[in-house]
Motif scaffolding. Structure first.
Motif, PDB file in Angstrom:
ATOM      1  N   SER A 185     -14.640 -12.305   7.216  1.00 25.24           N
ATOM      2  CA  SER A 185     -15.760 -13.208   7.476  1.00 25.24           C
ATOM      3  C   SER A 185     -16.726 -12.435   8.388  1.00 25.24           C
ATOM      4  O   SER A 185     -16.273 -11.876   9.374  1.00 25.24           O
ATOM      5  N   PRO A 186     -17.980 -12.305   8.098  1.00 26.85           N
ATOM      6  CA  PRO A 186     -18.724 -12.984   7.042  1.00 26.85           C
ATOM      7  C   PRO A 186     -18.662 -12.332   5.665  1.00 26.85           C
ATOM      8  O   PRO A 186     -19.217 -12.906   4.729  1.00 26.85           O
ATOM      9  N   GLN A 229     -20.410  -9.499  14.287  1.00 31.22           N
ATOM     10  CA  GLN A 229     -19.031  -9.871  14.592  1.00 31.22           C
ATOM     11  C   GLN A 229     -18.251  -9.944  13.286  1.00 31.22           C
ATOM     12  O   GLN A 229     -18.781 -10.372  12.263  1.00 31.22           O
ATOM     13  N   ASN A 231     -14.474 -11.064  11.531  1.00 27.36           N
ATOM     14  CA  ASN A 231     -13.138 -11.674  11.592  1.00 27.36           C
ATOM     15  C   ASN A 231     -12.374 -11.268  10.345  1.00 27.36           C
ATOM     16  O   ASN A 231     -12.851 -11.479   9.232  1.00 27.36           O
TER      17      ASN A 231
HETATM   18  C1  LIG Z   1     -14.787 -15.522  14.069  1.00 27.75           C
HETATM   19  O1  LIG Z   1     -13.832 -16.394  14.617  1.00 27.75           O
HETATM   20  C2  LIG Z   1     -14.250 -17.094  15.764  1.00 27.75           C
HETATM   21  C3  LIG Z   1     -13.108 -17.929  16.264  1.00 27.75           C
HETATM   22  O2  LIG Z   1     -11.932 -17.655  15.633  1.00 27.75           O
HETATM   23  C4  LIG Z   1     -15.444 -17.950  15.442  1.00 27.75           C
HETATM   24  O3  LIG Z   1     -15.880 -18.598  16.603  1.00 27.75           O
HETATM   25  C5  LIG Z   1     -16.531 -17.091  14.869  1.00 27.75           C
HETATM   26  O4  LIG Z   1     -17.624 -17.891  14.454  1.00 27.75           O
HETATM   27  C6  LIG Z   1     -16.011 -16.280  13.687  1.00 27.75           C
HETATM   28  N1  LIG Z   1     -17.066 -15.368  13.260  1.00 27.75           N
HETATM   29  C7  LIG Z   1     -17.369 -15.138  11.979  1.00 27.75           C
HETATM   30  C8  LIG Z   1     -18.449 -14.123  11.710  1.00 27.75           C
HETATM   31  O5  LIG Z   1     -16.820 -15.741  11.087  1.00 27.75           O
END
Ligand SMILES: *[C@@H]1O[C@H](CO)[C@@H](O)[C@H](O)[C@H]1NC(C)=O
Ligand SMILES: *[C@@H]1O[C@H](CO)[C@@H](O)[C@H](O)[C@H]1NC(C)=O
Ligand SMILES: *[C@@H]1O[C@H](CO)[C@@H](O)[C@H](O)[C@H]1NC(C)=O
Length: 467
Positions: free
Chosen positions: A327-328, A337, A339
């Motif tokens: 993600s994304p 960022q 995940n």
């Molecule tokens: C990644 O995960 C965090 C919390 O787990 C969340 O707040 C954040 O929006 C996520 N970022 C993306 C780019 O998905």
């Protein structure tokens, strides 16, 4: 203490002389061992084995120098041997059941043995299907004037089964496949006889799910055990062999393959999902396989044998798919960022671990191993985070599967790059305007010229052409 034991043994030996009888059970065709009285040292004695009476046929002898001999005439020829002073009778015959006497020149004056017949049988002898009736019989010959022996059956798992006088009838289940043992206890001594029972079934399904991923092979195992043949299955009227798939997503079951039972055995694909049988079905391996898993492979695979009488033998194999979700997305701009989630779609069982293998240049040091690391968060991705990320699923020392994802990281646009891009754009626009102006100018000039040329092309008639 030693003296006491010796005295007791001596007493026992003396008692044996006074009429106690050693009872030994044997099955026809099996081997019987008539053990010399335990604890009594017969090394320094001459011993003789006789049949039926004290002065009956001499079967075997041994002297204190280690010399020995056994009867070489029929029906005993090649069937007798001595081990120390014990008599071993191979391939027991009907006429062997009777009295044997061990005579010694020392302490052991005389021991009387009764070889009695033990009969076990099973009905039917042919392989069974679960639900079929299975009868077992165990019969022990008794000695007139003596108490009856205790008879018990042990199933293949070694559990005692209640019987009435050695007979037993049960509805066969898969657990009944294997060796059954009849235990005849007489005078606290156990005599055992075994029979084997075949209950048709498939090999056990794996205890754990099969794990796969988009970068890992998928194999769904199912096989007929080595001790069962296609002929035995055909003799029990096997009607169909099938594979079904029950998707995890709750969609309706799909029929994958069915086996044509006419010779030669051949698989027919209904909806093969890219799977193929691993081998010729003749080899009794019914497993399905594919080089790579897919997300849609998650679910239960059922391998089933159907019989004419309605009995179905089946095995269910659970398949789980390991996935990495980014993600994304998989194309990122440095500084974003990120995940990453590596999961089976449900919480990880406690005996399984995940290990991450980031690309070599990643800001994340590798490899990390922690149950809680199903989720990775990188606050700002860099150029080094681009490339192949791998997540492996482990169970103690075995790697079950691994999943991969490839990330593409674009560099972030810096201000000077913006200036360059803007300048280039402006220059291009200016150039376009200039080209346009020049073009217009040229067009105007052309028109002007053409007008002048036109005036010449339509000359006024001149007077000197007249006649
Ligand atoms: C990644 O995960 C965090 C919390 O787990 C969340 O707040 C954040 O929006 C996520 N970022 C993306 C780019 O998905
Ligand atoms: C069946 O074939 C598969 C794939 O070749 C193999 O992994 C498995 O051990 C085989 N099973 C048996 C019982 O031979
Ligand atoms: C599998 O076998 C069990 C009995 O062992 C039976 O109850 C079940 O209906 C069978 N399932 C299928 C899909 O045939």
């Amino acid at each position: 203490m030693r003296n006491v034991i010796q005295s007791v043994l001596l007493l026992a030996a003396l008692m044996s002389k006074t009429g106690a009888v050693e009872v030994v059970y044997a099955q026809l065709g099996e081997t019987a061992t008539l053990k010399s009285p335990g604890g009594v040292n017969l090394q320094n004695e001459y011993v003789y084995w006789h049949f039926e009476k004290e002065d009956g046929l001499q079967l075997a002898w041994r002297n204190n120098m280690g010399g020995s001999g056994t009867a070489s005439a029929e029906p005993w020829k090649d069937r007798l041997s001595l081990s120390d002073a014990s008599l071993i009778i191979k391939d027991v015959q009907q006429n062997d059941f009777g009295t044997f006497l061990l005579k010694g020149t020392g302490v052991t004056r005389l021991t009387t043995y009764k070889l009695l017949k033990l009969t076990v049988s099973v009905n039917p002898l042919s392989p069974l299907l679960p639900g079929d009736s299975l009868s077992l019989f165990c019969n022990a010959q008794t000695l007139p004037g003596h108490k009856d022996p205790k008879i018990q059956w042990l199933n293949p798992s070694g559990e005692k089964i209640k019987t009435s006088q050695g007979s037993l009838t049960v509805r066969a289940t898969s657990q009944d496949n294997g060796q059954w043992t009849c235990v005849v206890t007489y005078d606290k001594k156990e005599n055992k006889a075994t029979v084997s029972v075949t209950v048709l079934d498939l090999s056990p399904a794996p205890l754990h799910p099969q794990y796969t991923s988009k970068s890992w092979p998928l194999t769904v195992p199912c096989s007929i055990p080595a001790h069962i043949s296609w002929d035995q299955l055909k003799a029990k009227d096997i009607q169909d062999v099938r594979w079904h798939f029950v998707p995890e997503s709750g969609f309706s079951p799909q029929s994958l393959f069915s086996l044509s039972l006419a010779d030669p055995l051949t698989w027919k694909a209904d909806q093969d999902r890219g799977l193929r049988p691993v081998t010729d079905p003749k080899k009794k391996n019914l497993s399905l396989t594919r080089n790579r898993g897919t997300e849609e492979d998650e679910g239960d695979y059922v391998c089933a044998l159907g019989f004419k009488n309605g009995v179905t033998l089946n095995r269910t194999v659970h398949v789980k798919v390991l996935q990495i979700i980014s993600s994304p997305g998989t194309e990122l701009i440095s500084g974003q960022q990120l995940n990453l989630t590596c999961s089976l779609g449900h919480p990880l069982p406690s005996d399984l671990q995940l290990k991450w293998f980031p690309p070599e240049q990643s800001s994340l040091s590798s490899p990390t191993s922690d149950r809680d690391l199903a989720h990775l968060t990188i606050p700002e991705v860099g150029k080094g985070d681009g490339g192949k990320w791998r997540c492996e699923l482990w169970q103690s020392n075995a790697r079950l599967t691994s999943a991969e994802i490839t990330l593409k990281i674009e560099p972030k646009m810096s201000s000077w790059m913006l200036v360059v891009i803007c300048s280039v754009t402006v220059i291009v626009i200016l150039l376009l305007i200039l080209v346009f102006i020049l073009y217009r100018r040229r067009q105007q000039k052309m028109t002007h010229l053409r007008r002048r040329l036109c005036k010449c092309k339509t000359p006024k008639p001149k007077g000197f052409y007249r006649t």
